[in-house]
Motif scaffolding. Structure first.
Motif, PDB file in Angstrom:
ATOM      1  N   ALA B 136     -14.265 -22.889 -14.181  1.00 57.94           N
ATOM      2  CA  ALA B 136     -14.362 -22.795 -15.643  1.00 57.94           C
ATOM      3  C   ALA B 136     -15.548 -23.638 -16.119  1.00 57.94           C
ATOM      4  CB  ALA B 136     -13.069 -23.271 -16.292  1.00 57.94           C
ATOM      5  N   ALA B 137     -15.674 -24.832 -15.533  1.00 59.56           N
ATOM      6  CA  ALA B 137     -16.797 -25.690 -15.904  1.00 59.56           C
ATOM      7  C   ALA B 137     -18.115 -24.996 -15.566  1.00 59.56           C
ATOM      8  CB  ALA B 137     -16.698 -27.025 -15.177  1.00 59.56           C
ATOM      9  N   ALA B 138     -18.147 -24.330 -14.408  1.00 60.65           N
ATOM     10  CA  ALA B 138     -19.364 -23.628 -14.012  1.00 60.65           C
ATOM     11  C   ALA B 138     -19.690 -22.520 -15.012  1.00 60.65           C
ATOM     12  CB  ALA B 138     -19.203 -23.051 -12.615  1.00 60.65           C
ATOM     13  N   MET B 139     -18.642 -21.827 -15.474  1.00 60.83           N
ATOM     14  CA  MET B 139     -18.860 -20.731 -16.431  1.00 60.83           C
ATOM     15  C   MET B 139     -19.454 -21.290 -17.722  1.00 60.83           C
ATOM     16  SD  MET B 139     -18.545 -17.745 -15.828  1.00 60.83           S
ATOM     17  CE  MET B 139     -19.040 -16.337 -16.725  1.00 60.83           C
ATOM     18  N   VAL B 140     -18.918 -22.413 -18.167  1.00 56.67           N
ATOM     19  CA  VAL B 140     -19.436 -23.050 -19.385  1.00 56.67           C
ATOM     20  C   VAL B 140     -20.913 -23.404 -19.186  1.00 56.67           C
ATOM     21  CG1 VAL B 140     -19.304 -25.088 -20.846  1.00 56.67           C
ATOM     22  CG2 VAL B 140     -17.205 -23.928 -20.133  1.00 56.67           C
ATOM     23  N   ALA B 141     -21.239 -23.971 -18.015  1.00 55.34           N
ATOM     24  CA  ALA B 141     -22.623 -24.380 -17.765  1.00 55.34           C
ATOM     25  C   ALA B 141     -23.552 -23.174 -17.763  1.00 55.34           C
ATOM     26  CB  ALA B 141     -22.718 -25.130 -16.440  1.00 55.34           C
ATOM     27  N   ILE B 142     -23.047 -22.023 -17.275  1.00 56.63           N
ATOM     28  CA  ILE B 142     -23.893 -20.829 -17.261  1.00 56.63           C
ATOM     29  C   ILE B 142     -24.115 -20.318 -18.682  1.00 56.63           C
ATOM     30  CG2 ILE B 142     -23.906 -18.385 -16.614  1.00 56.63           C
ATOM     31  CD1 ILE B 142     -22.684 -19.223 -13.944  1.00 56.63           C
ATOM     32  N   CYS B 143     -23.051 -20.394 -19.473  1.00 55.63           N
ATOM     33  CA  CYS B 143     -23.141 -19.820 -20.826  1.00 55.63           C
ATOM     34  C   CYS B 143     -23.877 -20.728 -21.804  1.00 55.63           C
ATOM     35  CB  CYS B 143     -21.744 -19.544 -21.370  1.00 55.63           C
ATOM     36  SG  CYS B 143     -20.879 -18.302 -20.421  1.00 55.63           S
ATOM     37  N   LEU B 144     -23.934 -22.023 -21.491  1.00 53.94           N
ATOM     38  CA  LEU B 144     -24.515 -22.968 -22.434  1.00 53.94           C
ATOM     39  C   LEU B 144     -26.032 -23.005 -22.238  1.00 53.94           C
ATOM     40  CD1 LEU B 144     -23.120 -24.859 -24.464  1.00 53.94           C
ATOM     41  CD2 LEU B 144     -23.423 -26.692 -22.812  1.00 53.94           C
ATOM     42  N   PRO B 145     -26.808 -22.436 -23.166  1.00 52.19           N
ATOM     43  CA  PRO B 145     -28.254 -22.416 -22.930  1.00 52.19           C
ATOM     44  C   PRO B 145     -28.859 -23.817 -23.057  1.00 52.19           C
ATOM     45  CG  PRO B 145     -27.718 -21.426 -25.052  1.00 52.19           C
ATOM     46  CD  PRO B 145     -26.421 -21.797 -24.418  1.00 52.19           C
ATOM     47  N   SER B 146     -29.985 -24.026 -22.387  1.00 51.47           N
ATOM     48  CA  SER B 146     -30.566 -25.369 -22.358  1.00 51.47           C
ATOM     49  C   SER B 146     -31.029 -25.804 -23.747  1.00 51.47           C
ATOM     50  CB  SER B 146     -31.720 -25.423 -21.361  1.00 51.47           C
ATOM     51  OG  SER B 146     -32.598 -24.365 -21.586  1.00 51.47           O
ATOM     52  N   PHE B 147     -31.349 -24.832 -24.627  1.00 51.42           N
ATOM     53  CA  PHE B 147     -31.798 -25.262 -25.958  1.00 51.42           C
ATOM     54  C   PHE B 147     -30.633 -25.738 -26.822  1.00 51.42           C
ATOM     55  CE2 PHE B 147     -31.443 -20.623 -26.303  1.00 51.42           C
ATOM     56  CZ  PHE B 147     -30.621 -20.489 -27.397  1.00 51.42           C
ATOM     57  N   VAL B 148     -29.393 -25.525 -26.319  1.00 53.92           N
ATOM     58  CA  VAL B 148     -28.233 -26.107 -27.000  1.00 53.92           C
ATOM     59  C   VAL B 148     -27.841 -27.405 -26.302  1.00 53.92           C
ATOM     60  CG1 VAL B 148     -25.808 -25.786 -27.565  1.00 53.92           C
ATOM     61  CG2 VAL B 148     -27.407 -23.875 -27.792  1.00 53.92           C
ATOM     62  N   LEU B 149     -27.730 -27.322 -24.975  1.00 48.74           N
ATOM     63  CA  LEU B 149     -27.301 -28.487 -24.203  1.00 48.74           C
ATOM     64  C   LEU B 149     -28.277 -29.662 -24.374  1.00 48.74           C
ATOM     65  CD1 LEU B 149     -25.257 -29.581 -22.182  1.00 48.74           C
ATOM     66  CD2 LEU B 149     -26.728 -28.731 -20.346  1.00 48.74           C
TER      67      LEU B 149
END
Lengths: 553, 308
Positions: B136-149
């Motif tokens: 689940a954490a991996a999925m979040v990391a994939i979905c979270l674009p770097s311009f947000v993170l």
């Protein structure tokens, strides 16, 4: 498989990440600003990368900010009024009959390598910027000088015929082409800054823009600071020049200009304590700073106008009719536009030239929807019936789009006009502007010098900038008269007359007068507001004792 | 010459014609975009514009420019930078490519350490909380674009806590957040890939044999299973590292890092033909090289793959 292992792994990873961050943090971090306060160094956000540091090549305001630190012209601007003050020239006189300025250069003026700054250096510099093979973009700023245009355009080959002469090492004589009421103001423009002849010769830079003479280590200037570091995308650093004639009065030890093109990153850097001042503020953030009465927010009116140019030659007949153009001008609410859309403290523009101490246009638009509808009907388009769709073209940007959508709505609602928006990237927008391939196009103008002519010349027939296709013989007559007029009052009157014609014919839609909005820390003293956003660094100093609450976190 | 080695050499030489084709297509493609490097908001005088075009040879027929460009390129001269005439493409690449490469390597490290770790954890006890949690954490990391993170992390560690600088590439601390932001997305992919192929490998006979021989669970998992599960990860990593070390526009802009990722986009927008071409060629070269290295590594790990 034991659960023990996985848990240990997770903990280890969290440990690595936290450790790395803690290492970076290492307790209470001293911000770059507090270090810089101690060292007397100003940290300034400066928009994008400088196009060059060669004052004869540069183009943007960001570039000229750096030039002002590295070079000094015959005059320097007063920090508030922008009136010309003595720079390299300690005094001057003007002869009306021969239209000749004589400048007396101060003997103590030196280049950063110790060479004296001579009148011959200025002659050399003017020759370089006017040499056609250098292709200097702003060379036409010098056209006020006799025969400068002919030389720059290549029809005159002999530079000795251009009206610049060194009578001796410390006396410079400049003969003008036509009376130029703002010539002393021109003298502090970047194009009039001197360059160091031996350096230019050494780098074979007379006609080469890419010689690299203006890099750290080779650049020789005559300004209050010398270049110590220049890395694209990183920093331009200048330090106090001990050879500057007035070094005793320079209070900053240095300036670092950070080229931060991303406006959000620049604001973050300010809040992080990495900058004393920013070059701008992202428009969505303006309201938050204003509403919280932030001590860091500075709104500075500047000499520039945001407007739309109307193509009066367009095949879509309606726009060639002044009544239709006037109707479009009267059917919008500029005050609402600046209050609710642009929200940067801009002033609504009811004429082309922004107000200044010297000149405020008497002819002003009076918005009136009923009158607009009447004019449109009179032109044969009651309620907009019978007008073809009009295209409004802008270069892609959120701000331009927001303004365009607001006006589109007003024209639809108030006049029944069908205005269609289209946007293209800036180079394509430029291309279509030059080729007059539009109905209405987003435009704007920042003055090069503090004089109404910089705006009003835009709509003269011989100007190549605005391709509205609008030509008016009376307008041209007043502009031409102003160019030749020696009496300052009469000259301003010519401008009033010209602007009255322009505002009756309206080949454009003025929208607002620009402001520059930025953040500045209270430690920075002597950074005055002025219409040209010109700041001489001799005037600026840091007072670490001046504090304010830290920027909101 | 052994066939594996010969094959590797041929693949290496194939890179040259591919580079040439990419360069040629790019050269002509960028010229179809309307506008030129000397179109500015403030119009140049026609004389200045004409002079600039002439100075840089932009007034010549396109095929002449192409031949000249190719000739200079083969002689190591990558050309001028129009908007920043103080610099040449060679100088900018020399200044900035190492910075992007360093950032890319740190990000790769994040991707590898976090990705492999998370993948192994998930695969260790499939269909349990540790598996679902990690994935689940991996999925979040994939979905979270770097311009947000990126801005979120800067907000926390740069503005709220004031632990790190939000711009620059000067101190060790300046490396931490950009590397995490750039690497995390790929870490998530690596984690999913590792888990998938570990689960596949775990079911095979040799794992049972390894266990039967009395190896501990950790040794079985990390030595026997992981080594054989690495193939897909390497195949994924090769182009990924190529992408990472050639710069990221978003991360370099957010963190104000003077790398080539930012330059690439700026060059495209401002019609910097030589710069754009050099960066495209560089990116292609690095991509092809890493793919090649990946292929060779996979062949070494599993010689069967090389023969197929």
């Amino acid at each position: 498989m034991s659960a023990h292992l996985s848990r240990a792994r997770i903990l280890a990873m969290i440990g690595i990440l936290a450790g790395a961050l803690a290492l970076a943090g290492c307790g209470a971090r001293e911000t770059p600003v507090s270090v810089a306060n101690r060292e007397g160094i100003l940290l300034a956000g400066n928009g994008g990368d400088p196009s060059s540091l060669d004052p004869q090549i540069i183009e943007t305001l960001n570039d000229s900010r750096i030039s002002m630190a590295l070079f000094e012209g015959l005059t320097i601007p007063d920090p508030v009024t922008l009136e010309p003050r003595p720079g390299v020239a300690k005094s001057w006189e003007y002869d009306d009959k021969t239209m000749t300025w004589t400048f007396h250069l101060r003997a103590e003026a030196k280049w950063s390598n110790g060479d004296p700054v001579t009148a011959g250096d200025f002659v050399f510099s003017f020759q370089r910027i006017l040499t056609p093979a250098l292709g200097a973009d702003y060379a036409n700023m010098l056209y006020a000088i006799k025969n400068a245009q002919a030389f720059n355009e290549g029809s005159l080959k002999d530079f000795t015929k251009v009206g610049v002469k060194a009578l001796d090492d410390h006396t410079l004589q400049i003969q003008l082409e036509h009376p130029t009421g703002y010539f002393l103001e021109l003298c502090y423009h970047q194009t009039f800054l001197p360059v160091h002849p031996p350096t230019i010769k050494k780098f074979d830079a007379m006609t080469r823009r890419d010689s690299g003479w203006d890099k750290a280590g080779s650049l020789v200037g005559n300004g209050p600071f010398v270049l110590t570091k220049y890395v694209l995308g990183d920093v331009v650093e200048v330090m106090k020049n001990p050879n500057y004639w007035d070094a005793a009065h320079v209070r900053l030890n240095g300036i670092r200009f950070f080229p931060i093109a991303d406006v959000n990153a620049e604001e973050r850097a300010f809040r992080n304590g990495a900058l004393h001042l920013t070059s701008t503020l992202p428009s969505p953030r303006i309201a938050a700073y204003r509403d919280s009465h932030s001590p860091f927010l500075r709104i500075m009116p500047v000499y520039g106008t945001y407007f739309y140019t109307i193509n009066t030659r367009t095949a879509k007949g309606a726009l060639s009719d002044a009544r239709v153009r006037m109707a479009m001008n009267l059917a919008i609410d500029r005050q609402a536009l600046v209050d609710h859309v642009t929200r940067g403290g801009e002033l609504p523009a009811y004429a082309l030239t922004p107000p200044s101490a010297q000149y405020t246009p008497q002819a002003q638009l009076h918005e009136d929807v009923a009158e607009a509808r009447r004019l449109l009907a009179e032109a044969g388009y009651p309620d907009g019936k019978g007008t073809p769709p009009i295209e409004l073209l802008y270069n892609t940007s959120d701000r331009h789009r927001a303004v365009a959508e607001t006006l589109q709505e007003s024209w639809k609602k108030n006049l029944g006009l069908d205005v269609r928006l289209s946007n293209v990237a800036t180079p394509a927008w430029m291309d279509r502007r030059h080729n007059a391939d539009y109905d209405i196009i987003r435009a704007g103008w920042y003055a090069d010098y503090l004089d109404p002519s910089t705006f009003l010349e835009l709509f003269s027939s011989d100007n190549e900038m605005e391709q509205s296709g609008w030509k008016n013989a009376d307008y041209d007559k007043f502009i031409l008269a102003a160019r030749k007029e020696t009496d300052p009052a009469k000259r301003l009157d010519d401008f009033q007359q010209a602007e009255a014609i322009l505002m009756a014919e309206v080949p454009f839609i003025p929208l607002y007068y620009y402001t520059t909005i930025f953040l500045i820390r209270p430690e920075v003293r002597g950074y005055e507001n002025n219409l040209m956003d010109e700041h001489i660094y001799q005037n600026i100093y840091l007072d670490p004792a001046a504090t304010a609450p830290e920027p909101q976190k | 010459m052994p066939p594996v080695l010969r094959r590797a050499l041929v693949r290496l030489l194939e890179i040259i014609p591919v580079l040439w084709v990419v360069m040629t297509i790019t050269f002509f493609l960028v010229r179809t975009v309307p506008g030129g490097p000397f179109d500015r908001e403030r119009q140049l005088t026609p004389e200045a514009a004409a002079h600039n075009n002439e100075y840089y040879g932009l007034d010549q027929p396109l095929y002449v420019q192409y031949v000249k460009y190719l000739w200079n390129f083969l002689h190591g001269d990558l050309g001028p930078v129009y908007v920043h005439p103080d610099w040449t493409v060679n100088e900018l690449l020399a200044q900035k490519a190492p910075i992007s490469a360093e950032l890319g390597l740190w990000a790769t490290l994040v991707a590898l350490v976090v990705g492999l770790g998370a993948g192994v954890i998930a695969a260790a006890r499939p269909r349990t909380a540790s598996d679902y949690g990690t994935m689940a954490a991996a999925m979040v990391a994939i979905c979270l674009p770097s311009f947000v993170l990126g801005p979120i992390l800067l907000l926390i560690f740069g503005l709220k806590l004031q632990w790190v600088n939000v711009m620059g590439w000067n101190t060790a601390g300046d490396r931490v957040l950009p590397s995490i932001v750039l690497g995390l997305y790929y870490a998530a992919y690596v984690a999913r890939l590792t888990r998938g192929s570990m689960l596949e490998v775990r079911a095979q006979d040799f794992i049972r044999t390894a266990r039967a021989k009395g190896n501990g669970p950790a040794r079985v998992l990390l030595v026997h299973a992981l080594r054989n599960a690495l193939g897909p990860v390497i195949a994924f990593l090769a182009p990924t590292i190529a992408g990472l070390v050639t710069g990221s526009f978003v991360v370099e802009s957010i963190f104000q890092i003077p790398g080539i990722g930012r330059m690439f986009v700026e060059a495209a927008l401002s019609h910097e033909y030589p710069l754009l071409l050099s960066l495209t060629v560089l990116f292609t070269l690095v991509l092809l090289l890493f793919n090649w290295v990946g292929d060779v590594l996979i062949a070494l790990l599993n010689p069967k793959a090389a023969v197929d």
